[in-house]
Design an enzyme around this catalytic site. Structure first.
Site, short mmCIF file in Angstrom:
data_model
loop_
_atom_site.label_atom_id
_atom_site.label_comp_id
_atom_site.label_asym_id
_atom_site.label_seq_id
_atom_site.Cartn_x
_atom_site.Cartn_y
_atom_site.Cartn_z
N SER A 198 1.25 -7.05 -4.36
CA SER A 198 1.81 -8.24 -3.75
C SER A 198 2.87 -8.93 -4.61
CB SER A 198 0.68 -9.20 -3.39
OG SER A 198 1.05 -10.00 -2.31
N ASP B 146 15.66 -2.84 -6.98
CA ASP B 146 16.75 -2.80 -6.00
C ASP B 146 18.06 -3.29 -6.60
OD1 ASP B 146 15.11 -1.75 -4.11
OD2 ASP B 146 15.22 -3.44 -2.71
N LYS C 85 0.67 -3.88 -0.97
CA LYS C 85 0.30 -5.09 -0.23
C LYS C 85 1.58 -5.84 0.11
CE LYS C 85 -1.95 -8.88 1.06
NZ LYS C 85 -0.82 -9.82 1.13
#
Length: 455
Positions: free
Chosen positions: A288, A299, A313
């Site tokens: 999470s 990214d 998650k």
């Protein structure tokens, strides 16, 4: 009372704003079923063999309603809601475990750094089978938590089961768990930053730890950010940690049922690492909030990820107090979150740039995907929304040999090697002790377990 906005593998997650969701069931049918509920409650009250407490029955019905949705939607009784708020504030008395439930089995998501459970070598995926000699089968997360918590200095005997091993009975001494969210030290010329959880103090602690390390070591050459076995926490903390290393750009977005329910969070100028290379350590206990940070830095090509694929998650929960918390609260899934490139993490996880198992035994676990504890193992997990699947059983790219000392952190060693190579994997030399472990033929996709966690 304000909403509590959290993210974590144990159904404590993040949220934007509360929203009224119209029922898809015709109103007349809804009323008929509510009348049926009242009829059943009246029959139980009148006919059951012993006297019952209607409050307990209704709370159990609410829990059942929420867990019918997905693993992370839940009803919290007032005392459970109070416990949740206490944990996010950074201290409580207990054994130091983040747990979840999988169809009647309570499993460990992660042991908290330095706590009694961590010192007893409790691992993610361990099943709590008994507490004080009484079976834990069928107990909810809240019921198990209540039995594990207690006054500091008292003992609790817990039986743990682990895949391929005999049950292990452990006596844990409860203590006040003061979660130091961020700690740091030097590893040669590189700074090592451990983020154990994401709570209200994480952003401030990260700034303090990094400032102290810089002051004492002005020639730092790079940073290791360790998110292994970090099961999540506050969304605001995940954003703060990501923002600390990014100059600009999106950190994460969350998308609900309609286009109006899209929220985006962006970085502000300022990189605490001053552009130096960063290696982020993750594993299947990273969930999470940890995945938000790892996904954002990956990214934006700001960090190299080292370790194993994260938990997966990627759903968003909003914690809504009921009658200002007097009647507890709902933790309800309201959206999914996405990395800056638009990838959903839900059921998939974040894959590292350099896949490294910590031990040869862990490499064998990765080769048998049904042994990996992840979101994909939940029988009623929300889908990823992008049609992708978690990578199945396979041979990790790297693992240490069987004789590698257990007290030497092989994943950390490789993260430091990545920093020495300036983050350039093409220039990364193989470690002398690296071996390719002989493993069974890989499966094409992950095998979904027959049962799956709930709360």
């Amino acid at each position: 009372m304000r909403k509590l906005l959290l993210i974590g593998a144990a159904s404590i997650a993040l949220g934007g704003s509360a929203m009224a969701v119209a029922s898809q069931t015709p109103r007349s049918e809804t009323f008929r079923m509510l009348e049926l509920f009242g009829d059943v409650l009246a029959i139980v009250e009148r006919a059951y063999v012993v006297e019952v407490d209607n409050t307990d029955l209704i709370q159990a019905a609410l829990r059942g309603m929420m867990t019918a949705l997905d693993p992370h939607s839940s009803y919290m009784a007032p005392e459970d809601f109070d416990n949740l708020r206490e944990r996010t504030e950074g201290s409580y008395s207990g054994v130091g475990l983040e747990i979840t439930s999988e169809n009647g089995l309570v499993k460990v998501i992660s042991p908290m750094d330095g706590g009694p459970a961590a010192r007893a070598d409790v691992q993610p995926g361990d099943v709590i089978s008994a507490i004080e000699g009484q079976s834990a089968a069928g107990l909810t997360v809240s019921q198990v938590s209540e039995r594990l918590r207690g006054a500091a200095g008292t003992d609790v005997t817990v039986t743990f089961m682990r895949d391929g091993e005999e049950p292990r009975e452990v006596v844990l001494t409860r203590e006040v768990i003061r979660v130091d969210s961020v700690t740091g030290r030097m590893e040669g010329e590189f700074a090592y930053i451990r983020v154990a959880t994401f709570n209200e103090n994480t952003g401030r602690e990260l700034n303090t730890v990094m400032a102290e390390l810089k002051a004492e070591n002005p020639n730092i050459q790079g940073y290791v950010l360790d998110l292994r076995n970090n099961g999540g926490g506050l969304l605001t903390a995940a954003i703060a940690v990501s923002d600390a290393f990014l100059e600009r750009g999106e950190i994460v977005s969350q998308r609900g049922r309609t286009p109006e329910q899209i929220e985006r969070y962006a970085a502000q100028a300022g990189d605490l690492a001053d552009g130096l290379p960063i290696a982020v350590l993750i594993n299947y206990g990273s969930a999470s909030a940890s995945e938000i940070v790892a996904g954002a830095l990956q990214d934006h090509e700001r960090a190299t990820l080292v370790g194993l694929t994260s938990f997966g998650k990627g759903s968003v929960q909003t914690v809504l107090p009921l009658r200002e918390g007097r009647d507890g609260a709902l933790s309800i899934t309201t959206a999914r979150y996405y990395t800056p490139s638009g990838q959903s993490i839900q059921k998939i996880g974040i894959e590292p740039d350099l896949e490294v198992a910590r031990t040869a035994a862990e490499a064998r676990i990765v080769s048998r995907s049904s042994f990996i504890y992840s979101e994909a193992a939940y029988s009623n997990a929300l889908d990823s929304s992008i049609g992708a699947e978690r990578r199945g059983a396979h041979t990790p790219r790297e693992a240490p040999g069987e004789d590698h000392p257990e007290d030497e952190d092989y994943q950390l060693q490789r993260a430091l090697d990545v920093l020495r190579a300036g983050g350039n994997l093409a220039q990364l030399a193989a470690a002398p002790e690296t071996v390719v472990v002989t493993l069974p033929e890989p499966e094409e996709t992950i095998r979904v377990a027959e049962t799956g966690p709930e709360d």
